[in-house]
Enzyme design. Sequence first.
Site, PDB file in Angstrom:
ATOM      1  N   ASP A   1      42.148  27.677  43.644  1.00  9.49           N
ATOM      2  CA  ASP A   1      41.308  28.403  44.375  1.00  9.49           C
ATOM      3  C   ASP A   1      40.961  27.856  45.379  1.00  9.49           C
ATOM      4  O   ASP A   1      41.508  28.326  47.187  1.00  9.49           O
ATOM      5  CB  ASP A   1      39.940  29.488  43.954  1.00  9.49           C
ATOM      6  CG  ASP A   1      40.307  31.004  45.157  1.00  9.49           C
ATOM      7  OD1 ASP A   1      40.987  31.606  45.204  1.00  9.49           O
ATOM      8  OD2 ASP A   1      38.690  31.118  44.991  1.00  9.49           O
TER       9      ASP A   1
ATOM     10  N   ASP B   1      38.869  38.436  42.573  1.00  9.33           N
ATOM     11  CA  ASP B   1      37.476  37.966  42.946  1.00  9.33           C
ATOM     12  C   ASP B   1      36.644  38.945  42.588  1.00  9.33           C
ATOM     13  O   ASP B   1      35.350  38.925  41.997  1.00  9.33           O
ATOM     14  CB  ASP B   1      37.680  37.646  44.733  1.00  9.33           C
ATOM     15  CG  ASP B   1      38.577  36.814  45.292  1.00  9.33           C
ATOM     16  OD1 ASP B   1      38.723  35.366  44.567  1.00  9.33           O
ATOM     17  OD2 ASP B   1      39.057  36.702  46.171  1.00  9.33           O
TER      18      ASP B   1
END
Length: 397
Positions: free
Chosen positions: A222, A268
């Site tokens: 990420d 997420d």
Amino acid sequence: MADVEQNVAVPDAAGNGSDAVNGTAGRFVSSPEGTALAYGSLLFMALLPIFFGALRSVGCSKSKNASDMPETITSRDAARFPIIASCTLFGLYLFFKIFSQEYINLLLSMYFFVLGILALSHTMSPFMCRVFPANLPNKQYQLLFTQGSGESKEEIVNYEFDTKDLICLGISSVVGVWYVLKKHWIANNLFGLAFALNGVELLHLNNVSTGCILLGGLFVYDVFWVFGTNVMVTVAKSFEAPIKLVFPQDLLEKGLDASNFAMLGLGDIVIPGIFIALLLRFDVSLKKNTRTYFYTSFLAYIFGLGLTIFVMHTFKHAQPALLYLVPACVGFPVLLALFKGELTEMFSYDSSDEVLPHTPRLTHFPTVSGSPSSLANSMQSFGLSTPRRRRHTPSDM
């Protein structure tokens, strides 16, 4: 006029949005109330699939029905996942650079149309079972395609369903047509919530160590793709699919026709969600009639996502959500276990021991067979589940 900050969802290797990052959506001054409503709604929507998906994962792990069997992620799968996700992300980046964005998104829309219908149908199935009138006949149906003949005959599609499934599929199809024709944000959210809930329910980490490997690897993934390159943002702006939750910041001004969205990628939600679901199953295994680790990790997720939104809104810059979610969701439960003297029990707990021995691992491509729930399960694995060639009875539903 200030730039509007907008979260952009990017697909990961499992087809889910993996990041919530900022982008400039245009020139619009959103009111403080509209911004607060948008971010608050995203936070609330993110909690729904985590909470209910975790609860359903407990029953899923104990189920003897093949259609409800989870996909087990091992430490080997977890270690490879960030690499697969990176290759997929960069591959999409090249696709959008080489080919027409319009045709790629058209193909993706058709794919997610089918996938979304099955996922939403599976999500609605338990509710439909409760509200379906007992006096109405529940007829059984089967759709069977085979290849070859005699001893060499092979099942390609073995799809069993009943009247309740047809009702769920019908309702889901209406939502699917609505999404394809209008790309309305409510239809997008219905599909997105269904994807996220199914992911949390049906993707199981086998132990806490595997969860730490997966979340740690995706933490690096990420941060690198958000801060290190423009690949993620480029794909995010080009990719049109219900792999994100959205909520308009100008809802108060424009109503349901609002167009300035704050967005949160499904990754997420699902990635921390499967870890939180694992801790709920660990709570159950302790047989202490408490859900301490589940609630701790659940509150940690709220804290981590809230911190992401705060930093994003304050600095007006792209933020990898897992940068904040991973330390919170892993750190708080581990510190709690250390404080309670249960750290050894936590890391020695193996969730796969509670599942039937034939639980598939994420290693091969699935066949298209089974009931609607098993079909949605297989398709959501995106080529990462073991082929299964088995017939399901209506009771599997």
